[in-house]
Design a protein around this motif. Structure first.
Motif, PDB file in Angstrom:
ATOM      1  N   GLN A  49       0.830  -1.207   0.000  1.00  0.00           N
ATOM      2  CA  GLN A  49       0.000   0.000   0.000  1.00  0.00           C
ATOM      3  C   GLN A  49       0.865   1.259   0.000  1.00  0.00           C
ATOM      4  OE1 GLN A  49      -2.592  -0.164   3.363  1.00  0.00           O
ATOM      5  NE2 GLN A  49      -4.132  -1.454   2.329  1.00  0.00           N
ATOM      6  N   ALA A  50       1.888   1.244   0.831  1.00  0.00           N
ATOM      7  CA  ALA A  50       2.779   2.411   0.894  1.00  0.00           C
ATOM      8  C   ALA A  50       3.458   2.622  -0.454  1.00  0.00           C
ATOM      9  CB  ALA A  50       3.822   2.227   1.987  1.00  0.00           C
ATOM     10  N   SER A  51       3.895   1.545  -1.089  1.00  0.00           N
ATOM     11  CA  SER A  51       4.529   1.643  -2.404  1.00  0.00           C
ATOM     12  C   SER A  51       3.552   2.209  -3.430  1.00  0.00           C
ATOM     13  CB  SER A  51       5.023   0.268  -2.836  1.00  0.00           C
ATOM     14  OG  SER A  51       5.490   0.301  -4.149  1.00  0.00           O
ATOM     15  N   HIS A  52       2.302   1.730  -3.374  1.00  0.00           N
ATOM     16  CA  HIS A  52       1.276   2.230  -4.312  1.00  0.00           C
ATOM     17  C   HIS A  52       1.024   3.718  -4.079  1.00  0.00           C
ATOM     18  CE1 HIS A  52      -2.332   2.407  -6.739  1.00  0.00           C
ATOM     19  NE2 HIS A  52      -2.996   2.895  -5.685  1.00  0.00           N
ATOM     20  N   HIS A  53       0.911   4.122  -2.817  1.00  0.00           N
ATOM     21  CA  HIS A  53       0.657   5.532  -2.499  1.00  0.00           C
ATOM     22  C   HIS A  53       1.841   6.409  -2.927  1.00  0.00           C
ATOM     23  CE1 HIS A  53      -3.116   4.875  -0.521  1.00  0.00           C
ATOM     24  NE2 HIS A  53      -2.591   4.089   0.432  1.00  0.00           N
ATOM     25  N   ILE A  54       3.058   5.938  -2.714  1.00  0.00           N
ATOM     26  CA  ILE A  54       4.240   6.706  -3.113  1.00  0.00           C
ATOM     27  C   ILE A  54       4.299   6.860  -4.624  1.00  0.00           C
ATOM     28  CG2 ILE A  54       6.758   6.639  -3.219  1.00  0.00           C
ATOM     29  CD1 ILE A  54       6.709   5.501  -0.381  1.00  0.00           C
ATOM     30  N   SER A  55       4.029   5.770  -5.359  1.00  0.00           N
ATOM     31  CA  SER A  55       4.075   5.871  -6.823  1.00  0.00           C
ATOM     32  C   SER A  55       2.971   6.787  -7.341  1.00  0.00           C
ATOM     33  CB  SER A  55       3.970   4.484  -7.470  1.00  0.00           C
ATOM     34  OG  SER A  55       2.708   3.909  -7.208  1.00  0.00           O
ATOM     35  N   THR A  56       1.798   6.749  -6.706  1.00  0.00           N
ATOM     36  CA  THR A  56       0.718   7.664  -7.099  1.00  0.00           C
ATOM     37  C   THR A  56       1.120   9.112  -6.825  1.00  0.00           C
ATOM     38  OG1 THR A  56      -0.917   5.960  -6.593  1.00  0.00           O
ATOM     39  CG2 THR A  56      -1.720   8.219  -6.761  1.00  0.00           C
ATOM     40  N   LEU A  57       1.729   9.340  -5.685  1.00  0.00           N
ATOM     41  CA  LEU A  57       2.179  10.691  -5.334  1.00  0.00           C
ATOM     42  C   LEU A  57       3.240  11.188  -6.313  1.00  0.00           C
ATOM     43  CD1 LEU A  57       2.213  13.069  -3.328  1.00  0.00           C
ATOM     44  CD2 LEU A  57       3.975  11.841  -2.065  1.00  0.00           C
ATOM     45  N   ARG A 115       3.741  10.176  -9.428  1.00  0.00           N
ATOM     46  CA  ARG A 115       3.105  10.442 -10.729  1.00  0.00           C
ATOM     47  C   ARG A 115       2.339  11.756 -10.702  1.00  0.00           C
ATOM     48  NH1 ARG A 115       0.064   5.752 -10.835  1.00  0.00           N
ATOM     49  NH2 ARG A 115       1.592   4.190 -10.358  1.00  0.00           N
ATOM     50  N   SER A 116       1.626  12.020  -9.613  1.00  0.00           N
ATOM     51  CA  SER A 116       0.869  13.270  -9.505  1.00  0.00           C
ATOM     52  C   SER A 116       1.804  14.478  -9.512  1.00  0.00           C
ATOM     53  CB  SER A 116       0.037  13.273  -8.217  1.00  0.00           C
ATOM     54  OG  SER A 116      -0.881  12.222  -8.228  1.00  0.00           O
TER      55      SER A 116
END
Length: 167
Positions: A13-21, A23-24
Protein backbone atom coordinates in the motif's frame (compact mmCIF):
# COMPACT_ATOMS: atom_id res chain seq x y z
CA UNK A 1 -8.76 -3.28 10.04
CA UNK A 2 -5.22 -1.89 9.64
CA UNK A 3 -3.78 -3.88 12.56
CA UNK A 4 -4.92 -7.15 10.95
CA UNK A 5 -3.07 -6.50 7.71
CA UNK A 6 0.28 -8.14 7.11
CA UNK A 7 3.53 -6.22 6.84
CA UNK A 8 3.74 -7.11 3.13
CA UNK A 9 0.28 -5.66 2.47
CA UNK A 10 1.21 -2.44 4.29
CA UNK A 11 4.44 -2.14 2.29
CA UNK A 12 2.49 -2.73 -0.94
CA UNK A 13 0.00 0.00 0.00
CA UNK A 14 2.78 2.41 0.89
CA UNK A 15 4.53 1.64 -2.40
CA UNK A 16 1.28 2.23 -4.31
CA UNK A 17 0.66 5.53 -2.50
CA UNK A 18 4.24 6.71 -3.11
CA UNK A 19 4.07 5.87 -6.82
CA UNK A 20 0.72 7.66 -7.10
CA UNK A 21 2.18 10.69 -5.33
CA UNK A 22 5.25 10.72 -7.58
CA UNK A 23 3.10 10.44 -10.73
CA UNK A 24 0.87 13.27 -9.51
CA UNK A 25 3.88 15.48 -8.78
CA UNK A 26 5.30 14.77 -12.23
CA UNK A 27 1.98 15.68 -13.87
CA UNK A 28 1.84 18.90 -11.83
CA UNK A 29 5.40 19.78 -12.84
CA UNK A 30 4.57 19.12 -16.53
CA UNK A 31 1.48 21.34 -16.34
CA UNK A 32 3.40 24.16 -14.62
CA UNK A 33 6.28 23.87 -17.08
CA UNK A 34 3.90 23.98 -20.05
CA UNK A 35 2.19 27.07 -18.63
CA UNK A 36 5.53 28.77 -17.92
CA UNK A 37 6.89 27.85 -21.36
CA UNK A 38 3.89 29.53 -23.02
CA UNK A 39 4.46 32.68 -20.97
CA UNK A 40 8.19 32.71 -21.73
CA UNK A 41 7.48 32.23 -25.44
CA UNK A 42 4.99 35.09 -25.45
CA UNK A 43 7.41 37.36 -23.57
CA UNK A 44 10.24 36.48 -25.98
CA UNK A 45 8.00 37.35 -28.94
CA UNK A 46 7.09 40.69 -27.36
CA UNK A 47 10.74 41.48 -26.62
CA UNK A 48 11.62 40.60 -30.23
CA UNK A 49 8.91 42.92 -31.56
CA UNK A 50 10.09 45.71 -29.25
CA UNK A 51 13.70 45.23 -30.42
CA UNK A 52 12.58 45.40 -34.07
CA UNK A 53 10.61 48.61 -33.46
CA UNK A 54 13.55 50.07 -31.53
CA UNK A 55 15.85 49.26 -34.45
CA UNK A 56 13.48 51.01 -36.87
CA UNK A 57 13.46 54.04 -34.55
CA UNK A 58 17.25 54.08 -34.52
CA UNK A 59 17.34 54.08 -38.31
CA UNK A 60 14.81 56.92 -38.49
CA UNK A 61 16.70 58.88 -35.82
CA UNK A 62 19.90 58.42 -37.83
CA UNK A 63 18.23 59.92 -40.89
CA UNK A 64 16.88 62.77 -38.77
CA UNK A 65 20.36 63.52 -37.38
CA UNK A 66 21.89 63.41 -40.86
CA UNK A 67 19.26 65.76 -42.31
CA UNK A 68 19.67 68.06 -39.30
CA UNK A 69 23.38 68.28 -40.18
CA UNK A 70 22.39 69.04 -43.78
CA UNK A 71 20.09 71.82 -42.52
CA UNK A 72 23.02 73.27 -40.54
CA UNK A 73 24.90 73.65 -43.81
CA UNK A 74 26.90 70.46 -44.36
CA UNK A 75 26.83 68.60 -47.65
CA UNK A 76 24.45 65.64 -47.70
CA UNK A 77 27.22 63.10 -48.25
CA UNK A 78 29.25 64.57 -45.38
CA UNK A 79 26.29 64.55 -42.97
CA UNK A 80 25.52 60.87 -43.67
CA UNK A 81 29.23 60.02 -43.43
CA UNK A 82 29.44 61.67 -40.01
CA UNK A 83 26.46 59.67 -38.75
CA UNK A 84 27.93 56.45 -40.20
CA UNK A 85 31.36 57.05 -38.65
CA UNK A 86 29.70 57.75 -35.29
CA UNK A 87 27.94 54.37 -35.40
CA UNK A 88 31.13 52.63 -36.50
CA UNK A 89 33.00 54.15 -33.55
CA UNK A 90 30.22 53.05 -31.19
CA UNK A 91 30.33 49.51 -32.61
CA UNK A 92 34.13 49.43 -32.28
CA UNK A 93 33.91 50.60 -28.67
CA UNK A 94 31.34 47.92 -27.85
CA UNK A 95 33.53 45.25 -29.49
CA UNK A 96 36.54 46.45 -27.48
CA UNK A 97 34.61 46.37 -24.20
CA UNK A 98 33.21 42.92 -25.04
CA UNK A 99 36.67 41.62 -25.96
CA UNK A 100 38.14 42.86 -22.70
CA UNK A 101 35.33 41.20 -20.76
CA UNK A 102 36.03 37.90 -22.50
CA UNK A 103 39.78 38.27 -22.04
CA UNK A 104 39.27 38.23 -18.26
CA UNK A 105 37.76 34.74 -18.28
CA UNK A 106 39.84 32.23 -16.37
CA UNK A 107 38.65 29.07 -18.09
CA UNK A 108 37.46 27.54 -14.82
CA UNK A 109 41.00 27.00 -13.50
CA UNK A 110 39.86 26.40 -9.92
CA UNK A 111 37.23 23.86 -11.00
CA UNK A 112 39.75 21.95 -13.11
CA UNK A 113 42.23 21.96 -10.22
CA UNK A 114 39.52 20.73 -7.83
CA UNK A 115 38.43 17.96 -10.21
CA UNK A 116 42.04 16.93 -10.75
CA UNK A 117 42.39 16.65 -6.97
CA UNK A 118 39.37 14.34 -6.83
CA UNK A 119 41.08 11.87 -9.16
CA UNK A 120 43.08 9.10 -7.56
CA UNK A 121 46.80 9.61 -6.86
CA UNK A 122 47.81 7.70 -10.01
CA UNK A 123 45.59 9.80 -12.28
CA UNK A 124 46.62 13.03 -10.54
CA UNK A 125 50.31 12.28 -11.15
CA UNK A 126 49.67 11.58 -14.84
CA UNK A 127 47.75 14.83 -15.33
CA UNK A 128 50.30 17.08 -13.63
CA UNK A 129 52.21 19.20 -16.14
CA UNK A 130 55.95 18.84 -16.28
CA UNK A 131 57.76 21.36 -14.15
CA UNK A 132 59.73 24.05 -15.92
CA UNK A 133 63.04 24.77 -14.19
CA UNK A 134 63.47 28.31 -12.93
CA UNK A 135 65.80 30.45 -15.03
CA UNK A 136 69.21 30.94 -13.49
CA UNK A 137 70.81 34.34 -13.32
CA UNK A 138 74.52 34.77 -14.02
CA UNK A 139 75.04 36.62 -10.66
CA UNK A 140 73.81 33.78 -8.43
CA UNK A 141 76.56 32.11 -6.42
CA UNK A 142 74.61 29.14 -5.07
CA UNK A 143 73.06 26.63 -7.48
CA UNK A 144 69.28 26.45 -7.53
CA UNK A 145 67.82 23.59 -5.49
CA UNK A 146 66.30 20.75 -7.51
CA UNK A 147 62.51 20.85 -7.95
CA UNK A 148 60.44 19.06 -5.29
CA UNK A 149 59.47 15.59 -6.45
CA UNK A 150 57.99 14.19 -3.20
CA UNK A 151 54.32 13.40 -2.56
CA UNK A 152 51.72 16.13 -2.76
CA UNK A 153 49.47 17.05 0.15
CA UNK A 154 46.65 14.94 -1.31
CA UNK A 155 48.89 11.90 -1.65
CA UNK A 156 50.27 11.91 1.91
CA UNK A 157 47.26 10.24 3.54
CA UNK A 158 46.09 8.24 0.52
CA UNK A 159 47.36 4.94 1.97
CA UNK A 160 45.33 5.30 5.18
CA UNK A 161 42.06 3.51 5.75
CA UNK A 162 39.00 5.78 5.94
CA UNK A 163 37.14 6.13 9.23
CA UNK A 164 33.91 4.67 7.83
CA UNK A 165 35.73 1.54 6.52
CA UNK A 166 37.55 0.95 9.82
CA UNK A 167 34.33 0.43 11.82
Amino acid sequence: MPEDESLGALVAQASHHISTLVRSEIELAKAELKFDAKRVGMAAGLFGAAAFIGHLCLILASFAIAYALVAVGLATWLAFTIVTVFYLLMAGLLVLVGYRRLKGLTGMKRTRRSLRGLAGPEEAEEELPERIPAPTTPRSEAPAPPPYTGPTAGQVGAHRESVSDAG
